[in-house]
Design a protein around this motif. Structure first.
Motif: not given
Length: 177
Positions: A81-99
Motif C-alpha cells: 500500500p502506498l501509504e505504508n511506504i516510508q523510504d525510496l532509495t537508489f542503490l548502486q554497485n560496480p556491476i550495476l554501474n557497468l551495466l
C-alpha cells in the motif's frame, strides 16, 4: 470508487539478464563449492534462468498500491500500500554501474524485515521518473484524507455557527415575551 486504477507500469532493462548472469557467476566463483557449477551456469543454465527472470518481471503503480512480481521458477508477487511506504532509495554497485542499472529499494512502515527492504526493483528504465511518480501518488493518497477532514471541519463549523445563531434568536424571543 474504491477500485485502484493503474497509473504506470514500469519497464525493465534487458541488461538485467547480464547482471543476474554475472552476479550469480561471481558468487559461484568465490565459493569453492560453486566453482564446478560455474561452467554450467555460464554456458547455458544461467542464460536460461536470467531470461525467465526477466520475462516474469512486472511492476505496476496503481492509485493505491505498488504491485511487483518476479521469479524464474517460483513466482513472488508483492503488493505494498502506498501509504505504508516510508523510504525510496537508489542503490548502486560496480556491476550495476557497468551495466548502467539502478536498484530502487522500497521500505515500508511496520516492515517484518528490519535489516532489509520490502522490495528491490532492479533495472527499471527511467528509474528516477518512476520513483517520482510513486512519491507523488503516495503524497496524493496521504493528503486526500487530511483534505476530507478539513472539509468536514468546515462543514461542522458552519453547522455550529447556525446552531449558535438559532440559540441567540431563541434567547432574544424569550426576553421579548
Amino acid at each position: 470508487m474504491n477500485e485502484a486504477l493503474t497509473i504506470q507500469e514500469a519497464t525493465f532493462s534487458p541488461k538485467i539478464k547480464t547482471y543476474i548472469l554475472l552476479s550469480v557467476g561471481f558468487f559461484l566463483l568465490i565459493t569453492i563449492i560453486g566453482i564446478p557449477f560455474l561452467l554450467i551456469w555460464l554456458l547455458g543454465f544461467g542464460q536460461y534462468v536470467s531470461k525467465r527472470y526477466y520475462e516474469n518481471l512486472k511492476c505496476k503503480l496503481t492509485t493505491r498500491h505498488l504491485i511487483f512480481s518476479k521469479g524464474a521458477f517460483f513466482m513472488v508477487e508483492k503488493t505494498i500500500p502506498l501509504e505504508n511506504i516510508q523510504d525510496l532509495t537508489f542503490l548502486q554497485n560496480p556491476i550495476l554501474n557497468l551495466l548502467e542499472l539502478r536498484v530502487l529499494k522500497i521500505e515500508t512502515a511496520g516492515s517484518s524485515n528490519p535489516h532489509g527492504s520490502d522490495m528491490k526493483l532492479i533495472g527499471i528504465v527511467q528509474a528516477e521518473q518512476f520513483k517520482q511518480q510513486v512519491l507523488e501518488q503516495r503524497e496524493l493518497l496521504v493528503r486526500k484524507p487530511a483534505d476530507e477532514i478539513s472539509v468536514k471541519k468546515d462543514e461542522s463549523l458552519e453547522v455550529l455557527l447556525e446552531i449558535r445563531d438559532l440559540l441567540k434568536e431563541i434567547r432574544s424571543t424569550k426576553k421579548k415575551n
